[in-house]
Design a protein around this motif. Sequence first.
Motif, mmCIF file in Angstrom:
data_model
loop_
_atom_site.group_PDB
_atom_site.id
_atom_site.type_symbol
_atom_site.label_atom_id
_atom_site.label_comp_id
_atom_site.label_asym_id
_atom_site.label_seq_id
_atom_site.Cartn_x
_atom_site.Cartn_y
_atom_site.Cartn_z
ATOM 1 N N ASP A 4 -8.159 -17.911 13.973
ATOM 2 C CA ASP A 4 -8.348 -17.356 15.318
ATOM 3 C C ASP A 4 -7.017 -16.971 15.963
ATOM 4 O OD1 ASP A 4 -7.597 -19.983 15.536
ATOM 5 O OD2 ASP A 4 -9.014 -20.513 17.120
ATOM 6 N N ASP A 5 -6.047 -16.667 15.127
ATOM 7 C CA ASP A 5 -4.780 -16.091 15.590
ATOM 8 C C ASP A 5 -4.371 -15.079 14.519
ATOM 9 O OD1 ASP A 5 -3.116 -16.747 18.020
ATOM 10 O OD2 ASP A 5 -1.526 -16.633 16.529
ATOM 11 N N PRO A 6 -3.808 -13.925 14.925
ATOM 12 C CA PRO A 6 -3.592 -12.847 13.948
ATOM 13 C C PRO A 6 -2.414 -13.070 13.006
ATOM 14 C CG PRO A 6 -2.851 -12.179 16.131
ATOM 15 C CD PRO A 6 -3.446 -13.539 16.302
ATOM 16 N N TYR A 7 -2.519 -12.468 11.828
ATOM 17 C CA TYR A 7 -1.369 -12.299 10.933
ATOM 18 C C TYR A 7 -1.230 -10.801 10.686
ATOM 19 C CZ TYR A 7 2.004 -12.214 7.284
ATOM 20 O OH TYR A 7 3.158 -11.925 6.581
ATOM 21 N N GLU A 8 -0.101 -10.245 11.051
ATOM 22 C CA GLU A 8 0.136 -8.797 10.882
ATOM 23 C C GLU A 8 0.957 -8.562 9.622
ATOM 24 O OE1 GLU A 8 0.441 -8.261 15.776
ATOM 25 O OE2 GLU A 8 2.203 -7.862 14.532
ATOM 26 N N PRO A 9 0.344 -8.023 8.563
ATOM 27 C CA PRO A 9 1.071 -7.829 7.301
ATOM 28 C C PRO A 9 2.252 -6.883 7.483
ATOM 29 C CG PRO A 9 -1.272 -7.363 7.037
ATOM 30 C CD PRO A 9 -1.033 -7.541 8.504
ATOM 31 N N PRO A 10 3.347 -7.133 6.767
ATOM 32 C CA PRO A 10 4.504 -6.239 6.880
ATOM 33 C C PRO A 10 4.198 -4.828 6.395
ATOM 34 C CG PRO A 10 5.038 -8.202 5.595
ATOM 35 C CD PRO A 10 3.579 -8.235 5.845
ATOM 36 N N LEU A 11 4.852 -3.850 7.011
ATOM 37 C CA LEU A 11 4.730 -2.455 6.578
ATOM 38 C C LEU A 11 5.968 -2.036 5.788
ATOM 39 C CD1 LEU A 11 3.533 -0.969 10.009
ATOM 40 C CD2 LEU A 11 2.107 -1.605 8.034
ATOM 41 N N ASN A 12 6.992 -2.879 5.857
ATOM 42 C CA ASN A 12 8.293 -2.465 5.304
ATOM 43 C C ASN A 12 8.979 -3.590 4.537
ATOM 44 O OD1 ASN A 12 8.695 -4.138 7.451
ATOM 45 N ND2 ASN A 12 10.357 -2.961 8.376
ATOM 46 N N CYS A 13 8.226 -4.372 3.737
ATOM 47 C CA CYS A 13 8.898 -5.476 3.047
ATOM 48 C C CYS A 13 9.546 -4.977 1.746
ATOM 49 C CB CYS A 13 7.932 -6.610 2.765
ATOM 50 S SG CYS A 13 6.571 -6.128 1.731
ATOM 51 N N GLU A 14 10.568 -5.709 1.304
ATOM 52 C CA GLU A 14 11.267 -5.335 0.070
ATOM 53 C C GLU A 14 10.482 -5.807 -1.149
ATOM 54 O OE1 GLU A 14 12.804 -6.186 2.819
ATOM 55 O OE2 GLU A 14 14.181 -4.505 3.063
ATOM 56 N N MET A 15 9.693 -6.851 -0.987
ATOM 57 C CA MET A 15 8.979 -7.408 -2.139
ATOM 58 C C MET A 15 7.663 -8.023 -1.688
ATOM 59 S SD MET A 15 10.559 -10.126 -4.802
ATOM 60 C CE MET A 15 11.913 -9.052 -5.197
ATOM 61 N N GLU A 16 6.643 -7.811 -2.512
ATOM 62 C CA GLU A 16 5.328 -8.373 -2.183
ATOM 63 C C GLU A 16 4.871 -9.193 -3.383
ATOM 64 O OE1 GLU A 16 2.814 -5.408 -0.300
ATOM 65 O OE2 GLU A 16 1.062 -6.350 -1.209
ATOM 66 N N ILE A 17 4.447 -10.411 -3.148
ATOM 67 C CA ILE A 17 3.937 -11.232 -4.252
ATOM 68 C C ILE A 17 2.410 -11.244 -4.143
ATOM 69 C CG2 ILE A 17 3.985 -13.502 -5.371
ATOM 70 C CD1 ILE A 17 6.854 -12.784 -5.222
ATOM 71 N N ASN A 18 1.744 -10.764 -5.207
ATOM 72 C CA ASN A 18 0.271 -10.671 -5.220
ATOM 73 C C ASN A 18 -0.276 -11.465 -6.397
ATOM 74 O OD1 ASN A 18 1.470 -7.767 -4.676
ATOM 75 N ND2 ASN A 18 -0.364 -7.970 -3.444
ATOM 76 N N GLU A 19 -1.566 -11.699 -6.323
ATOM 77 C CA GLU A 19 -2.277 -12.193 -7.516
ATOM 78 C C GLU A 19 -2.357 -11.023 -8.505
ATOM 79 O OE1 GLU A 19 -5.558 -15.423 -6.417
ATOM 80 O OE2 GLU A 19 -6.002 -13.443 -5.629
ATOM 81 N N LYS A 20 -2.291 -11.354 -9.810
ATOM 82 C CA LYS A 20 -2.513 -10.310 -10.823
ATOM 83 C C LYS A 20 -3.703 -10.732 -11.660
ATOM 84 C CE LYS A 20 2.207 -8.757 -10.501
ATOM 85 N NZ LYS A 20 2.761 -9.792 -9.611
ATOM 86 N N ASP A 21 -4.723 -9.861 -11.685
ATOM 87 C CA ASP A 21 -6.003 -10.192 -12.346
ATOM 88 C C ASP A 21 -6.538 -11.536 -11.833
ATOM 89 O OD1 ASP A 21 -5.808 -7.852 -13.874
ATOM 90 O OD2 ASP A 21 -4.529 -8.891 -15.349
ATOM 91 N N GLY A 22 -6.420 -11.721 -10.534
ATOM 92 C CA GLY A 22 -6.966 -12.931 -9.912
ATOM 93 C C GLY A 22 -6.139 -14.183 -10.153
ATOM 94 N N VAL A 23 -4.933 -14.008 -10.723
ATOM 95 C CA VAL A 23 -4.085 -15.182 -10.995
ATOM 96 C C VAL A 23 -2.776 -15.041 -10.220
ATOM 97 C CG1 VAL A 23 -2.904 -16.530 -12.789
ATOM 98 C CG2 VAL A 23 -5.082 -15.398 -13.300
ATOM 99 N N CYS A 24 -2.389 -16.156 -9.577
ATOM 100 C CA CYS A 24 -1.136 -16.154 -8.820
ATOM 101 C C CYS A 24 0.029 -16.389 -9.787
ATOM 102 C CB CYS A 24 -1.224 -17.287 -7.789
ATOM 103 S SG CYS A 24 0.199 -17.390 -6.749
ATOM 104 N N PRO A 25 1.131 -15.638 -9.660
ATOM 105 C CA PRO A 25 2.281 -15.912 -10.534
ATOM 106 C C PRO A 25 2.763 -17.354 -10.359
ATOM 107 C CG PRO A 25 2.746 -14.090 -9.005
ATOM 108 C CD PRO A 25 1.390 -14.593 -8.669
ATOM 109 N N THR A 26 3.360 -17.910 -11.380
ATOM 110 C CA THR A 26 3.869 -19.291 -11.273
ATOM 111 C C THR A 26 5.056 -19.300 -10.308
ATOM 112 O OG1 THR A 26 5.476 -18.973 -13.033
ATOM 113 C CG2 THR A 26 3.263 -19.763 -13.705
ATOM 114 N N PRO A 27 5.388 -20.483 -9.763
ATOM 115 C CA PRO A 27 6.562 -20.559 -8.881
ATOM 116 C C PRO A 27 7.822 -20.044 -9.571
ATOM 117 C CG PRO A 27 5.240 -22.541 -8.672
ATOM 118 C CD PRO A 27 4.614 -21.740 -9.772
ATOM 119 N N GLY A 28 7.988 -20.368 -10.852
ATOM 120 C CA GLY A 28 9.172 -19.915 -11.596
ATOM 121 C C GLY A 28 9.214 -18.395 -11.705
#
Length: 215
Positions: A171-195
């Motif tokens: 119930d409070d907004p999160y405004e996604p960046p429009l200008n970030c240098e790097m975005e970390i996403n899930e790939k094929d539904g899997v989150c990359p490892t911390p390493g």
Amino acid sequence: MSTVGNATNIFWQELPVGRLERQKLLNQKGCVVWITGLSGSGKSTLACSLSRELYTRGKLSYVLDGDNLRHGLNKDLGFKAEDRTENIRRVGEVAKLFADAGLICIASLISPYRKDRDACRAMLPDNNFVEASSFWMVYMNMPLALCEQRDAKGLYKLARAGKIKGFTGIDDPYEPPLNCEMEINEKDGVCPTPGAMAGEVVSYLEEKGYLHDNI
Ligand SMILES: Nc1ncnc2c1ncn2[C@@H]1O[C@H](COP(=O)(O)OS(=O)(=O)O)[C@@H](OP(=O)(O)O)[C@H]1O
Ligand SMILES: Nc1ncnc2c1ncn2[C@@H]1O[C@H](COP(=O)(O)OP(=O)(O)O)[C@@H](O)[C@H]1O
């Protein structure tokens, strides 16, 4: 002599040792890696993994974690919009000092509002010795459903039950960046490892010349 905010009759004191000299001492260039994203998106995990990886390479970093800073510097602030804005402003100023000190400063905060993140970016000077700004934003773009499923601190459950008001993503907004240098996403539904996430940021730092002095 000048006036800045509420401070009147103040003078800028020049200091004998400069940023370039500190960078030479450390054989690295100071910068800010700003990690933004929902609670539970993995900001602290990336920050910890990145600082450990940099340490093993002999590089000095320091993590400014939102939760931790709220135990001290920012303990007078809550989560209403103006408090979050002041929280981000203060951390931006501290991050700027750490970068000036020559460190790789890793700031890990939800920082939900675009204007506050942009104000921090504007605080950091362009680095004349590399082809990149000294402020880099990494967006942990993880689905709310994943963060909520992780719910490491049980806060989403409390927010859904109405026991925490103004929770980011609920119930409070999160405004996604429009200008970030790097975005970390899930790939094929899997989150990359911390390493893997940390490795991506280290490669970027390396590529842009931040892990050496060579001025
Ligand atoms: N209302 C509300 N909304 C969001 N988060 C909340 C809230 N109340 C407490 N918490 C806990 O505070 C941590 C976020 O602090 P930040 O300083 O990063 O927040 S902000 O950038 O000022 O929005 C956040 O930590 P992370 O999970 O590491 O993000 C939560 O543990
Ligand atoms: N890349 C990842 N793979 C698997 N689990 C993760 C990953 N990143 C974070 N987690 C887990 O998700 C939870 C929230 O991560 P955390 O780093 O505390 O998020 P944030 O700091 O954004 O609130 C933790 O239990 C953490 O172990």
